[in-house]
Design a protein around this motif. Structure first.
Motif, PDB file in Angstrom:
ATOM      1  N   SER A  24       0.826  -1.204   0.000  1.00 37.87           N
ATOM      2  CA  SER A  24       0.000   0.000   0.000  1.00 37.87           C
ATOM      3  C   SER A  24       0.866   1.262   0.000  1.00 37.87           C
ATOM      4  CB  SER A  24      -0.930  -0.006   1.213  1.00 37.87           C
ATOM      5  OG  SER A  24      -1.675   1.172   1.269  1.00 37.87           O
ATOM      6  N   THR A  25       1.920   1.259   0.784  1.00 39.85           N
ATOM      7  CA  THR A  25       2.833   2.407   0.846  1.00 39.85           C
ATOM      8  C   THR A  25       3.535   2.612  -0.486  1.00 39.85           C
ATOM      9  OG1 THR A  25       3.160   2.114   3.220  1.00 39.85           O
ATOM     10  CG2 THR A  25       4.853   3.358   2.031  1.00 39.85           C
ATOM     11  N   ILE A  26       3.989   1.545  -1.103  1.00 32.97           N
ATOM     12  CA  ILE A  26       4.655   1.632  -2.413  1.00 32.97           C
ATOM     13  C   ILE A  26       3.700   2.227  -3.437  1.00 32.97           C
ATOM     14  CG2 ILE A  26       5.626   0.281  -4.325  1.00 32.97           C
ATOM     15  CD1 ILE A  26       7.537   0.377  -2.034  1.00 32.97           C
ATOM     16  N   ARG A  27       2.476   1.747  -3.472  1.00 34.33           N
ATOM     17  CA  ARG A  27       1.483   2.254  -4.438  1.00 34.33           C
ATOM     18  C   ARG A  27       1.208   3.734  -4.197  1.00 34.33           C
ATOM     19  NH1 ARG A  27      -3.702  -0.994  -5.066  1.00 34.33           N
ATOM     20  NH2 ARG A  27      -3.729   0.123  -7.026  1.00 34.33           N
ATOM     21  N   ARG A  28       1.047   4.113  -2.936  1.00 32.89           N
ATOM     22  CA  ARG A  28       0.795   5.510  -2.605  1.00 32.89           C
ATOM     23  C   ARG A  28       1.983   6.385  -3.024  1.00 32.89           C
ATOM     24  NH1 ARG A  28       1.677   6.197   2.732  1.00 32.89           N
ATOM     25  NH2 ARG A  28       3.599   7.192   2.134  1.00 32.89           N
ATOM     26  N   ASP A  29       3.198   5.948  -2.728  1.00 33.41           N
ATOM     27  CA  ASP A  29       4.389   6.720  -3.073  1.00 33.41           C
ATOM     28  C   ASP A  29       4.521   6.903  -4.587  1.00 33.41           C
ATOM     29  OD1 ASP A  29       4.958   6.901  -0.381  1.00 33.41           O
ATOM     30  OD2 ASP A  29       6.625   5.460  -0.436  1.00 33.41           O
ATOM     31  N   ARG A  30       4.190   5.882  -5.350  1.00 31.05           N
ATOM     32  CA  ARG A  30       4.263   5.985  -6.818  1.00 31.05           C
ATOM     33  C   ARG A  30       3.219   6.963  -7.349  1.00 31.05           C
ATOM     34  NH1 ARG A  30       5.074  -0.448  -7.869  1.00 31.05           N
ATOM     35  NH2 ARG A  30       7.272  -0.493  -7.285  1.00 31.05           N
ATOM     36  N   LEU A  31       2.045   6.951  -6.770  1.00 25.49           N
ATOM     37  CA  LEU A  31       0.995   7.881  -7.183  1.00 25.49           C
ATOM     38  C   LEU A  31       1.372   9.315  -6.816  1.00 25.49           C
ATOM     39  CD1 LEU A  31      -1.761   8.109  -8.513  1.00 25.49           C
ATOM     40  CD2 LEU A  31      -2.791   7.778  -6.258  1.00 25.49           C
ATOM     41  N   VAL A  32       1.912   9.494  -5.622  1.00 31.06           N
ATOM     42  CA  VAL A  32       2.370  10.816  -5.195  1.00 31.06           C
ATOM     43  C   VAL A  32       3.454  11.324  -6.148  1.00 31.06           C
ATOM     44  CG1 VAL A  32       3.646  12.046  -3.374  1.00 31.06           C
ATOM     45  CG2 VAL A  32       1.703  10.590  -2.779  1.00 31.06           C
ATOM     46  N   MET A  33       4.379  10.456  -6.517  1.00 29.51           N
ATOM     47  CA  MET A  33       5.447  10.846  -7.452  1.00 29.51           C
ATOM     48  C   MET A  33       4.852  11.332  -8.775  1.00 29.51           C
ATOM     49  SD  MET A  33       8.696  11.053  -8.421  1.00 29.51           S
ATOM     50  CE  MET A  33       9.870   9.898  -7.789  1.00 29.51           C
ATOM     51  N   ALA A  93      12.147   7.518 -13.709  1.00 32.36           N
ATOM     52  CA  ALA A  93      11.145   7.097 -12.721  1.00 32.36           C
ATOM     53  C   ALA A  93      10.370   5.885 -13.233  1.00 32.36           C
ATOM     54  CB  ALA A  93      10.199   8.252 -12.403  1.00 32.36           C
ATOM     55  N   ILE A  94      10.058   5.874 -14.524  1.00 31.25           N
ATOM     56  CA  ILE A  94       9.376   4.716 -15.115  1.00 31.25           C
ATOM     57  C   ILE A  94      10.306   3.509 -15.102  1.00 31.25           C
ATOM     58  CG2 ILE A  94       8.438   3.755 -17.261  1.00 31.25           C
ATOM     59  CD1 ILE A  94       7.537   6.676 -17.934  1.00 31.25           C
ATOM     60  N   GLU A  95      11.521   3.720 -15.589  1.00 28.43           N
ATOM     61  CA  GLU A  95      12.490   2.626 -15.697  1.00 28.43           C
ATOM     62  C   GLU A  95      12.774   1.973 -14.344  1.00 28.43           C
ATOM     63  OE1 GLU A  95      16.620   2.029 -18.057  1.00 28.43           O
ATOM     64  OE2 GLU A  95      16.609   3.699 -16.626  1.00 28.43           O
ATOM     65  N   HIS A  96      12.818   2.778 -13.294  1.00 31.20           N
ATOM     66  CA  HIS A  96      13.127   2.248 -11.965  1.00 31.20           C
ATOM     67  C   HIS A  96      11.880   1.973 -11.131  1.00 31.20           C
ATOM     68  CE1 HIS A  96      17.417   2.591 -12.491  1.00 31.20           C
ATOM     69  NE2 HIS A  96      17.191   3.749 -13.091  1.00 31.20           N
ATOM     70  N   ASP A  97      10.725   2.018 -11.782  1.00 29.85           N
ATOM     71  CA  ASP A  97       9.462   1.631 -11.158  1.00 29.85           C
ATOM     72  C   ASP A  97       9.161   2.424  -9.884  1.00 29.85           C
ATOM     73  OD1 ASP A  97       7.131   0.169 -11.327  1.00 29.85           O
ATOM     74  OD2 ASP A  97       7.903  -1.511 -10.151  1.00 29.85           O
ATOM     75  N   THR A  98       9.374   3.750  -9.957  1.00 28.85           N
ATOM     76  CA  THR A  98       9.108   4.594  -8.794  1.00 28.85           C
ATOM     77  C   THR A  98       7.951   5.562  -9.047  1.00 28.85           C
ATOM     78  OG1 THR A  98      10.745   6.231  -9.484  1.00 28.85           O
ATOM     79  CG2 THR A  98      11.500   4.493  -7.993  1.00 28.85           C
ATOM     80  N   ILE A  99       7.171   5.314 -10.096  1.00 31.97           N
ATOM     81  CA  ILE A  99       6.060   6.193 -10.445  1.00 31.97           C
ATOM     82  C   ILE A  99       4.879   5.330 -10.892  1.00 31.97           C
ATOM     83  CG2 ILE A  99       6.782   6.508 -12.848  1.00 31.97           C
ATOM     84  CD1 ILE A  99       5.973   9.520 -12.452  1.00 31.97           C
ATOM     85  N   ALA A 100       3.674   5.814 -10.665  1.00 35.07           N
ATOM     86  CA  ALA A 100       2.455   5.083 -11.062  1.00 35.07           C
ATOM     87  C   ALA A 100       2.316   5.153 -12.582  1.00 35.07           C
ATOM     88  CB  ALA A 100       1.239   5.683 -10.375  1.00 35.07           C
ATOM     89  N   GLU A 101       2.754   4.112 -13.257  1.00 35.91           N
ATOM     90  CA  GLU A 101       2.845   4.101 -14.710  1.00 35.91           C
ATOM     91  C   GLU A 101       1.510   4.268 -15.420  1.00 35.91           C
ATOM     92  OE1 GLU A 101       4.983   0.654 -15.996  1.00 35.91           O
ATOM     93  OE2 GLU A 101       6.792   1.223 -14.891  1.00 35.91           O
ATOM     94  N   LYS A 102       0.448   3.762 -14.849  1.00 41.59           N
ATOM     95  CA  LYS A 102      -0.823   3.813 -15.574  1.00 41.59           C
ATOM     96  C   LYS A 102      -1.317   5.241 -15.774  1.00 41.59           C
ATOM     97  CE  LYS A 102      -4.213   3.178 -11.879  1.00 41.59           C
ATOM     98  NZ  LYS A 102      -5.310   2.346 -11.413  1.00 41.59           N
ATOM     99  N   HIS A 103      -0.801   6.183 -14.995  1.00 44.26           N
ATOM    100  CA  HIS A 103      -1.225   7.580 -15.121  1.00 44.26           C
ATOM    101  C   HIS A 103      -0.335   8.406 -16.046  1.00 44.26           C
ATOM    102  CE1 HIS A 103      -4.131   6.865 -11.995  1.00 44.26           C
ATOM    103  NE2 HIS A 103      -3.175   6.365 -11.236  1.00 44.26           N
ATOM    104  N   ILE A 104       0.797   7.872 -16.433  1.00 50.51           N
ATOM    105  CA  ILE A 104       1.784   8.627 -17.225  1.00 50.51           C
ATOM    106  C   ILE A 104       1.206   9.139 -18.547  1.00 50.51           C
ATOM    107  CG2 ILE A 104       4.028   8.519 -18.392  1.00 50.51           C
ATOM    108  CD1 ILE A 104       4.284   8.466 -15.363  1.00 50.51           C
TER     109      ILE A 104
END
Length: 170
Positions: A24-33, A93-104
């Motif tokens: 849940s924290t990972i998902r939230r952090d990616r969305l925030v990013m 950020a995409i390459e290192h999986d630190t952003i919510a990709e579906k919103h890009i």
């Protein structure tokens, strides 16, 4: 025996709960990013830099980025670098999986489409730098992850803003 079963159940519950919390924290952090980067893209500094750099690349379609930096001076060179490095960071950020990709595609696709079609593709990517390679990878990623409808909207929405000879980045 009941003590052992109770202990194992407790440990299993802690592990499952901890795992769920971590996910849940990972998902939230990616969305925030994603939303923080979107805010940056449309913030005062980058918006002004995009406007000035966009005007420069429209006027100098035949120039490479190296030539633009020499011809236009330090402020425009700085503006160009701000734009380029923003999109490079988006790719990383995409390459290192630190952003919510579906919103890009929805958050960045339209703006990136303009920059790629108007400038990056023919002025920056051919320099074969690491940054240019990252910009190219972002383009390819968006091509593979955006819907046909999104790509059509980007093209139609940007046609009037693109320099005439750069209307189609394909």
């Amino acid at each position: 025996m009941e003590f052992l079963i109770g202990g194992l159940t407790t440990v299993l519950g802690v592990l499952v709960g901890g795992g769920m919390s971590w996910v849940s924290t990972i998902r939230r952090d990616r969305l925030v990013m994603a939303f923080e980067m979107h805010r940056e893209l449309h913030g005062t500094e980058l918006l002004a830099a995009r406007y000035r750099a966009g005007a420069a690349v429209r006027r100098h379609q035949g120039s490479t980025y190296l030539e633009l930096e020499q011809e236009l001076g330090p402020q425009t060179a700085h503006d160009l670098r701000l734009v380029v490095h923003f999109f490079e960071r988006l790719w990383l950020a995409i390459e290192h999986d630190t952003i919510a990709e579906k919103h890009i595609p929805r958050l960045f696709g339209d703006t990136f489409y303009w920059w790629y079609a108007a400038s990056f593709r023919h002025q920056f990517v051919p320099l074969s730098s690491e940054v240019g390679l990252n910009i190219q990878r972002l383009w390819e990623w968006l091509e593979n992850h955006a819907s046909n409808e999104q790509r059509e909207r980007w093209q139609l929405g940007n046609e009037r803003w693109l320099p005439v000879q750069r209307a189609d980045p394909e």
